[in-house]
Write an enzyme that holds these catalytic residues in place. Structure first.
Site, PDB file in Angstrom:
ATOM      1  N   ASP A   1     -15.394  13.778   6.681  1.00 28.89           N
ATOM      2  CA  ASP A   1     -16.440  12.775   7.390  1.00 28.89           C
ATOM      3  C   ASP A   1     -17.207  13.360   8.615  1.00 28.89           C
ATOM      4  OD1 ASP A   1     -17.736  10.571   7.627  1.00 28.89           O
ATOM      5  OD2 ASP A   1     -16.153   9.418   8.943  1.00 28.89           O
TER       6      ASP A   1
ATOM      7  N   GLY B   1     -14.570   1.164  14.924  1.00 30.77           N
ATOM      8  CA  GLY B   1     -14.592   1.723  13.809  1.00 30.77           C
ATOM      9  C   GLY B   1     -14.025   1.079  12.625  1.00 30.77           C
TER      10      GLY B   1
END
Length: 352
Positions: free
Chosen positions: A159, A43
């Protein structure tokens, strides 16, 4: 060492020393010196590795990239938020490891990867029958209700997406990745930011366009996930070229044509489950309505899922369902980015 970010209030600061601390040498041993064979994720913050401690406990190590400024802020935020939380449907933080420039978070290991890993694979999704999907939907909703109302803090995740729903050995869902989360104080119900963070296809319109976020922003994301779970299609990759619509637009079209049964994934299509599935589609559409005030709270969502509410209101049209990418003008950058078909995390919608 005290961790805090610009958007976290002073009273919410956390000392790393308050968390269980893992020795760096033990993390190296557990991950076989961060062997690429043990890499399980990547990520903006850095890399995630699988590891095993001497006693046999399997762990997931989130290793912060030394060059990621964004990752450092997310690391700090995640320590602040998740160290205060404990729920069966939230991934569990076991501790941290800090040595020099190395900063790591250590989590319980989720052997079955993330929900999207199963749902969007034509073979793997066969294990997700309706009973399992229903159980997953319930678990996500309860974890989200805990964040919004039942924990000591009020947390807006910001998110939520299927790749952030991890599955344990029994396919129980656990919400993960709190790097973007925001803590709300006492009477605070809505926040505003110029740093818009989230993922295409899951962001509510008021957040994507104006930077406004609240519980209802997470509800919108939950609604998108719910419709993805029912259809087996991903909102950010589904694209009907004839209609120029995304998954939400497709659902809305079928709803108005009274052909919503066509949406249902063939793996769960069964007359015995139809009432429950149609109920979930209706709830999903209520969650993705354009106006935040029209969306239900997670408490109401759970009541609807549990058949505690008999009559549902008719949903209004979802946001961003019928715009062609090529028709969006340069002045509408936020809409153009939101309707992109790529699953890319937004870090900022403003010029640098």
């Amino acid at each position: 060492m005290v961790l805090h970010t610009g958007e976290i209030h002073q009273e919410n600061q956390v000392k790393v020393e308050d968390l269980p601390v893992f020795e760096f040498k033990n993390i190296l041993t557990a991950t076989n010196n961060f062997d690429l064979a043990n890499k399980i994720g990547q990520g903006g913050f850095g890399t995630v590795y699988k590891g095993q401690l001497p006693g046999g406990l399997e762990i997931a190590v989130k290793r912060l990239s030394k060059t990621s400024g964004q990752g450092l802020e997310e690391f700090m935020n995640e320590v602040i938020v998740i160290s205060k939380l404990q729920h069966r449907n939230l991934v569990r933080l076991l501790g941290c490891c800090i040595k020099g420039e190395e900063k790591m978070l250590v989590y319980e290991y989720m052997p079955n990867n993330s929900l999207d890993f199963y749902l969007f694979d034509p073979i793997k999704k066969k294990v997700l029958d309706w009973q399992k999907r229903s159980y997953i939907i319930e678990g996500i909703s309860r974890g989200l209700l805990y964040l919004h109302r039942d924990s000591r803090l009020r947390i807006i995740h910001r998110d939520l997406k299927l790749s952030n729903i991890l599955l344990d050995g029994d396919l129980n869902p656990k919400i993960s990745d709190f790097g973007m989360a925001r803590i709300f104080g006492g009477t605070e119900n809505e926040g505003n930011t110029r740093r818009i963070v989230g993922t295409y296809g899951y962001m509510s319109p008021e957040y994507a366009m104006e930077g406004l976020f609240s519980e209802k922003s997470d509800v919108f994301s939950f609604g998108v996930m719910l419709l993805e779970i029912i259809s087996g299609k991903k909102n950010t990759s589904f694209y009907n070229h004839e209609e120029a619509i995304n998954l939400l637009g497709y659902v809305w079209k079928l709803w108005n044509e009274e052909d919503i049964v066509s949406l249902i994934d063939s793996e769960i299509y069964n007359s015995n489950n139809m009432d429950q599935i149609l109920r979930c589609i209706h709830i999903g559409l209520l969650c993705v309505q354009e106006l935040a005030k029209e969306r239900p709270t997670m408490a109401k969502v759970i009541s609807m899922l549990n058949n505690e509410i008999d009559k549902f209101p008719q949903p209004c049209q979802p946001a961003f369902i019928d715009r062609r990418i090529e028709d969006i003008g340069e002045s509408s950058q936020n809409i153009r980015l939101l309707t992109s078909m790529n699953d890319v995390t937004i870090t900022s919608l403003h010029g640098r």
